[in-house]
Write a protein that holds these residues in place. Structure first.
Motif, PDB file in Angstrom:
ATOM      1  N   LYS A 425      26.875 -28.289   9.089  1.00  0.00           N
ATOM      2  CA  LYS A 425      28.061 -28.185   8.244  1.00  0.00           C
ATOM      3  C   LYS A 425      27.849 -29.059   7.008  1.00  0.00           C
ATOM      4  CE  LYS A 425      31.490 -27.385  11.931  1.00  0.00           C
ATOM      5  NZ  LYS A 425      32.733 -27.921  12.563  1.00  0.00           N
ATOM      6  N   THR A 426      28.452 -28.649   5.903  1.00  0.00           N
ATOM      7  CA  THR A 426      28.316 -29.378   4.645  1.00  0.00           C
ATOM      8  C   THR A 426      29.306 -30.535   4.592  1.00  0.00           C
ATOM      9  OG1 THR A 426      27.605 -27.387   3.494  1.00  0.00           O
ATOM     10  CG2 THR A 426      28.408 -29.201   2.139  1.00  0.00           C
ATOM     11  N   VAL A 427      28.817 -31.694   4.249  1.00  0.00           N
ATOM     12  CA  VAL A 427      29.659 -32.887   4.135  1.00  0.00           C
ATOM     13  C   VAL A 427      30.261 -32.940   2.739  1.00  0.00           C
ATOM     14  CG1 VAL A 427      29.716 -35.400   4.211  1.00  0.00           C
ATOM     15  CG2 VAL A 427      28.251 -34.132   5.812  1.00  0.00           C
ATOM     16  N   PRO A 428      31.591 -32.988   2.625  1.00  0.00           N
ATOM     17  CA  PRO A 428      32.215 -33.083   1.301  1.00  0.00           C
ATOM     18  C   PRO A 428      32.266 -34.519   0.798  1.00  0.00           C
ATOM     19  CG  PRO A 428      33.919 -32.958   2.973  1.00  0.00           C
ATOM     20  CD  PRO A 428      32.599 -32.873   3.707  1.00  0.00           C
ATOM     21  N   GLU A 429      32.244 -34.708  -0.501  1.00  0.00           N
ATOM     22  CA  GLU A 429      32.545 -35.984  -1.161  1.00  0.00           C
ATOM     23  C   GLU A 429      31.725 -37.155  -0.615  1.00  0.00           C
ATOM     24  OE1 GLU A 429      36.771 -36.587  -1.271  1.00  0.00           O
ATOM     25  OE2 GLU A 429      37.141 -34.667  -2.270  1.00  0.00           O
ATOM     26  N   SER A 430      30.426 -37.087  -0.785  1.00  0.00           N
ATOM     27  CA  SER A 430      29.523 -38.115  -0.280  1.00  0.00           C
ATOM     28  C   SER A 430      29.751 -39.457  -0.968  1.00  0.00           C
ATOM     29  CB  SER A 430      28.074 -37.679  -0.505  1.00  0.00           C
ATOM     30  OG  SER A 430      27.175 -38.718  -0.149  1.00  0.00           O
ATOM     31  N   ILE A 431      29.695 -40.535  -0.159  1.00  0.00           N
ATOM     32  CA  ILE A 431      29.785 -41.893  -0.714  1.00  0.00           C
ATOM     33  C   ILE A 431      28.621 -42.773  -0.266  1.00  0.00           C
ATOM     34  CG2 ILE A 431      32.289 -41.897  -1.043  1.00  0.00           C
ATOM     35  CD1 ILE A 431      32.490 -43.466   1.610  1.00  0.00           C
ATOM     36  N   ALA A 432      27.758 -42.266   0.617  1.00  0.00           N
ATOM     37  CA  ALA A 432      26.569 -42.993   1.085  1.00  0.00           C
ATOM     38  C   ALA A 432      25.785 -42.037   1.967  1.00  0.00           C
ATOM     39  CB  ALA A 432      26.945 -44.254   1.864  1.00  0.00           C
ATOM     40  N   PRO A 468      24.731 -37.011   4.181  1.00  0.00           N
ATOM     41  CA  PRO A 468      25.811 -37.694   3.462  1.00  0.00           C
ATOM     42  C   PRO A 468      26.933 -38.115   4.412  1.00  0.00           C
ATOM     43  CG  PRO A 468      25.311 -35.515   2.525  1.00  0.00           C
ATOM     44  CD  PRO A 468      24.679 -35.575   3.867  1.00  0.00           C
ATOM     45  N   ILE A 469      27.648 -39.158   4.030  1.00  0.00           N
ATOM     46  CA  ILE A 469      28.855 -39.599   4.737  1.00  0.00           C
ATOM     47  C   ILE A 469      30.022 -39.411   3.783  1.00  0.00           C
ATOM     48  CG2 ILE A 469      30.018 -41.507   5.901  1.00  0.00           C
ATOM     49  CD1 ILE A 469      27.180 -42.676   6.396  1.00  0.00           C
ATOM     50  N   SER A 470      31.078 -38.791   4.258  1.00  0.00           N
ATOM     51  CA  SER A 470      32.176 -38.369   3.386  1.00  0.00           C
ATOM     52  C   SER A 470      33.175 -39.488   3.095  1.00  0.00           C
ATOM     53  CB  SER A 470      32.920 -37.195   4.017  1.00  0.00           C
ATOM     54  OG  SER A 470      34.017 -36.799   3.215  1.00  0.00           O
ATOM     55  N   TYR A 471      33.668 -39.494   1.868  1.00  0.00           N
ATOM     56  CA  TYR A 471      34.784 -40.376   1.514  1.00  0.00           C
ATOM     57  C   TYR A 471      35.983 -40.108   2.407  1.00  0.00           C
ATOM     58  CZ  TYR A 471      38.605 -42.449  -1.181  1.00  0.00           C
ATOM     59  OH  TYR A 471      39.704 -43.179  -1.572  1.00  0.00           O
ATOM     60  N   LYS A 472      36.152 -38.850   2.803  1.00  0.00           N
ATOM     61  CA  LYS A 472      37.291 -38.477   3.630  1.00  0.00           C
ATOM     62  C   LYS A 472      37.271 -39.180   4.984  1.00  0.00           C
ATOM     63  CE  LYS A 472      37.814 -33.840   1.591  1.00  0.00           C
ATOM     64  NZ  LYS A 472      39.216 -33.968   1.156  1.00  0.00           N
ATOM     65  N   ALA A 473      36.101 -39.659   5.408  1.00  0.00           N
ATOM     66  CA  ALA A 473      35.978 -40.327   6.700  1.00  0.00           C
ATOM     67  C   ALA A 473      36.437 -41.777   6.667  1.00  0.00           C
ATOM     68  CB  ALA A 473      34.539 -40.257   7.198  1.00  0.00           C
ATOM     69  N   SER A 491      36.177 -42.646  10.532  1.00  0.00           N
ATOM     70  CA  SER A 491      36.517 -41.463  11.323  1.00  0.00           C
ATOM     71  C   SER A 491      35.244 -40.714  11.699  1.00  0.00           C
ATOM     72  CB  SER A 491      37.455 -40.556  10.507  1.00  0.00           C
ATOM     73  OG  SER A 491      37.865 -39.438  11.257  1.00  0.00           O
ATOM     74  N   ALA A 492      34.823 -40.875  12.944  1.00  0.00           N
ATOM     75  CA  ALA A 492      33.597 -40.248  13.438  1.00  0.00           C
ATOM     76  C   ALA A 492      33.673 -40.128  14.948  1.00  0.00           C
ATOM     77  CB  ALA A 492      32.367 -41.069  13.041  1.00  0.00           C
ATOM     78  N   SER A 493      33.011 -39.112  15.484  1.00  0.00           N
ATOM     79  CA  SER A 493      32.913 -38.996  16.934  1.00  0.00           C
ATOM     80  C   SER A 493      31.983 -40.074  17.469  1.00  0.00           C
ATOM     81  CB  SER A 493      32.383 -37.609  17.317  1.00  0.00           C
ATOM     82  OG  SER A 493      31.014 -37.470  16.963  1.00  0.00           O
ATOM     83  N   PRO A 504      22.799 -51.540   7.240  1.00  0.00           N
ATOM     84  CA  PRO A 504      22.653 -51.132   5.836  1.00  0.00           C
ATOM     85  C   PRO A 504      23.656 -50.048   5.433  1.00  0.00           C
ATOM     86  CG  PRO A 504      20.513 -51.253   6.902  1.00  0.00           C
ATOM     87  CD  PRO A 504      21.540 -51.369   7.984  1.00  0.00           C
ATOM     88  N   VAL A 505      23.984 -49.159   6.368  1.00  0.00           N
ATOM     89  CA  VAL A 505      24.967 -48.110   6.077  1.00  0.00           C
ATOM     90  C   VAL A 505      26.349 -48.732   5.906  1.00  0.00           C
ATOM     91  CG1 VAL A 505      26.039 -45.974   6.912  1.00  0.00           C
ATOM     92  CG2 VAL A 505      23.597 -46.382   7.302  1.00  0.00           C
ATOM     93  N   PHE A 506      26.701 -49.679   6.763  1.00  0.00           N
ATOM     94  CA  PHE A 506      27.975 -50.373   6.606  1.00  0.00           C
ATOM     95  C   PHE A 506      28.053 -51.067   5.247  1.00  0.00           C
ATOM     96  CE2 PHE A 506      28.686 -51.022  11.452  1.00  0.00           C
ATOM     97  CZ  PHE A 506      29.312 -49.792  11.538  1.00  0.00           C
ATOM     98  N   MET A 507      26.953 -51.673   4.815  1.00  0.00           N
ATOM     99  CA  MET A 507      26.947 -52.339   3.505  1.00  0.00           C
ATOM    100  C   MET A 507      27.212 -51.331   2.392  1.00  0.00           C
ATOM    101  SD  MET A 507      24.041 -55.309   3.405  1.00  0.00           S
ATOM    102  CE  MET A 507      22.878 -55.080   4.719  1.00  0.00           C
ATOM    103  N   MET A 508      26.554 -50.164   2.471  1.00  0.00           N
ATOM    104  CA  MET A 508      26.749 -49.146   1.437  1.00  0.00           C
ATOM    105  C   MET A 508      28.166 -48.590   1.476  1.00  0.00           C
ATOM    106  SD  MET A 508      23.053 -47.201   1.330  1.00  0.00           S
ATOM    107  CE  MET A 508      22.926 -46.853   3.079  1.00  0.00           C
ATOM    108  N   LEU A 509      28.691 -48.364   2.678  1.00  0.00           N
ATOM    109  CA  LEU A 509      30.072 -47.892   2.788  1.00  0.00           C
ATOM    110  C   LEU A 509      31.046 -48.955   2.296  1.00  0.00           C
ATOM    111  CD1 LEU A 509      29.894 -46.137   6.284  1.00  0.00           C
ATOM    112  CD2 LEU A 509      30.173 -45.007   4.060  1.00  0.00           C
TER     113      LEU A 509
END
Length: 551
Positions: A425-432, A468-473, A491-493, A504-509
């Motif tokens: 599925k396509t991730v909308p509105e990537s922020i990291a 990508p990780i979505s801003y919506k999350a 917001s993730a399963s 590093p992902v937490f830092m970018m988020l």
């Protein structure tokens, strides 16, 4: 142990005395961040650099979260995945590299010695980047970020989780600490590992593992068949007295797995301390036998060793002859099944669980090094390792922070799930970008149909490529709160979070949330209503990596 008990006493005093204190009103800030984790620090820096006033509140007295609490063997996946790290996070690793270029940074070995240890690995040093580091060095780098950006920060600030969040018309107006201090703001960021501000603000969340059917997944929920790595050898007797079921089970072992594969439950993956060990004699404190040591608590270690297990924790090399000693194997640093209540527990209850994990960690090390039931070759392998004397000096050289791998997870209108990570599925509105395996540590130990003990819950499934990780999350449902961002307990399963949850992902988020907060403040918008095109432009200009095309 003494330091942790003292902290508990301090917390108890805060509970007892708060009712008699006059509330202290602080001036308003544009952005108030609760939690000085690696994500919280980066959020504060980004918000400040984008022209907003910032207050960073830390429950702990040391900042940086797990990055400065023993997790120095950075979870970056592979060389391809490194290219997804940008912005302030990449700058962090440049700063680590610069620090270790100074000969004075080396007191137990040389840079050349250490370079040999990581050559031909994903952690190989480059001309400008270094991915591994000592805990105190990471904390120093984070504090430099705070100082250079003149960020207002207060330590030892514990949110009053029962009565401390004031909301009006769907917005958080202010948050109050247990000591009575109150902070008002326009936008708030919950950067804690536990999601305490999010929960206190009435935002929906979940704890545990969803069934596969919830989001159309294949590797969520109970997974006895997938648990192959980090498991015990077959044939280990689970009972206190071998062969005698009436004697009761060894501590931490369940009678069964609690359901069928693919079904959900409220159990969470194991926590541990990322222990910093050293074999440098002059900088070493050997681990003593815990005062309240009970052999039955560690009997599983002995039985595993007698079944041929040789590895009981990692010795991943950090500079100056230190290690990041993480979980490795079927019985190791993870205190499996002893953290289920942690996300919702009171501060004092969490401290008791911290102490229980401390007991397990020290008992594990002592047992492997000293118990006569451990084979001599295993004892020899681990005999020279003790706690690093120059780390965590205020806590008897044990990390200040337990590795809370997963606690609450927000449930928003958009949920990152297995399908988004796999690219179905396509991730909308990537922020990291995320990149790591979908990685859950073991969740429980149970007796099998064959009558032996096995672990359950360890799932490690690679993602085909960074995603990508979505801003919506990171934004709540608009009906629940309109000025809160949640970059850590997003917001993730369960299984998707297992990949996202890397430092590093937490830092970018965190950086992306700080930029988003500044946009919301300047445009007087709800966080759900800011213009993504504007956000994307600012993220890209700050060096964030949002898609494969940038690599």
């Amino acid at each position: 142990m003494k330091k942790i008990i003292n902290n508990s006493v301090i917390l108890l005093l805060l509970f007892v005395t708060k009712e008699g204190q006059a509330q202290k009103i602080h001036k308003a800030y544009d952005v108030v961040i609760y939690g000085a984790t690696s994500a919280g620090v980066m959020a504060a820096v980004a918000a400040k650099q984008n022209g907003t006033s910032v207050m960073l509140l830390s429950p702990e007295t040391h900042i940086g979260g797990l990055t400065s609490n023993g997790l120095g063997w950075t979870d970056i996946g592979n060389q391809t995945h490194q290219k997804t790290i940008g912005g302030l996070t990449l700058n962090f690793f440049h700063r680590i590299h610069r620090y270790y270029q100074n000969a004075k940074a080396w007191n137990q070995e040389t840079l050349a010695n250490y370079r040999e240890k990581v050559t031909n690995s994903i952690y190989e040093l480059t001309d400008s980047l270094m991915w591994t580091f000592e805990p105190h060095v990471a904390e120093k780098v984070f504090n430099n970020f705070i100082r250079e950006n003149k960020i207002t920060m207060k330590l030892n600030q514990w949110l009053d989780r029962q009565h401390g969040v004031k909301k009006e018309n769907g917005k958080i107006v202010s948050i109050t600490m247990l000591n009575g201090d109150t902070y008002s703001g326009k936008v708030f960021i919950d950067a804690t590992y536990e999601g305490d501000l999010m929960a206190a603000a009435g935002v929906s969340y979940t704890i545990g593992r969803e069934p596969n059917s919830k989001y159309g997944e294949t590797i969520n929920g109970i997974e006895t068949q997938l648990t192959k790595g980090n498991n015990l050898p077959r044939g280990i007797d689970p009972y206190l007295q071998k062969g005698n079921a009436t004697s009761g089970l060894l501590p931490g072992i369940n009678a069964d797995a609690g359901g069928k594969d693919g079904e959900g439950d409220k159990k969470i993956q194991a926590y541990c301390y990322r222990v910093c060990l050293t074999d440098a004699t002059l900088n070493r404190v050997m681990v003593a036998k815990p005062a309240n040591y009970k052999k039955e608590d560690f009997e599983l270690i002995i039985r595993a060793a007698q079944k041929g297990v040789k590895t009981f924790w990692k010795l991943s090399p950090l500079p100056n002859r230190k290690t990041d000693s993480n979980n490795d194997g079927g019985v190791s640093m993870d205190y499996i099944g002893m953290n289920y209540d942690y996300p919702e527990a009171s501060y004092l209850e969490r401290k008791k669980m911290d102490e229980a994990h401390l007991y397990w960690t020290k008992g594990l090390i002592w047992t492997v090094q000293h118990d006569p039931g451990i084979p001599a070759d295993v004892q020899k392998k681990y005999a020279s390792w003790g706690l690093a004397k120059d780390e965590f000096k205020e806590n008897e050289h044990m990390p200040y922070k337990l590795y809370v791998r997963e606690a609450r997870r927000m449930v928003s209108d958009f949920v990152m799930s297995e399908s988004y990570l796999k690219g179905d599925k396509t991730v909308p509105e990537s922020i990291a970008m995320g990149n790591y395996n979908m990685d859950s540590h073991n969740v429980q130990r149970h007796v099998t149909a064959e009558g032996d003990v096995q672990n359950e819950g360890d799932v490690q499934i690679a993602v085909e490529q960074p995603y990508p990780i979505s801003y919506k999350a990171i934004i709540p449902n608009v009906k629940e709160c309109t000025n809160l961002l949640v970059p850590v307990c997003l917001s993730a399963s369960h299984i998707a979070y297992g990949s996202i949850r890397m430092e590093p992902v937490f830092m970018m988020l965190g950086q992306s949330s700080g930029i988003a907060a500044s946009i919301a403040v300047k445009n007087r918008k709800d966080v759900e209503d800011i213009n993504y095109t504007e956000l994307e432009k600012k993220l890209l200009s700050s060096g964030q990596i949002l898609s494969h095309s940038q690599k």
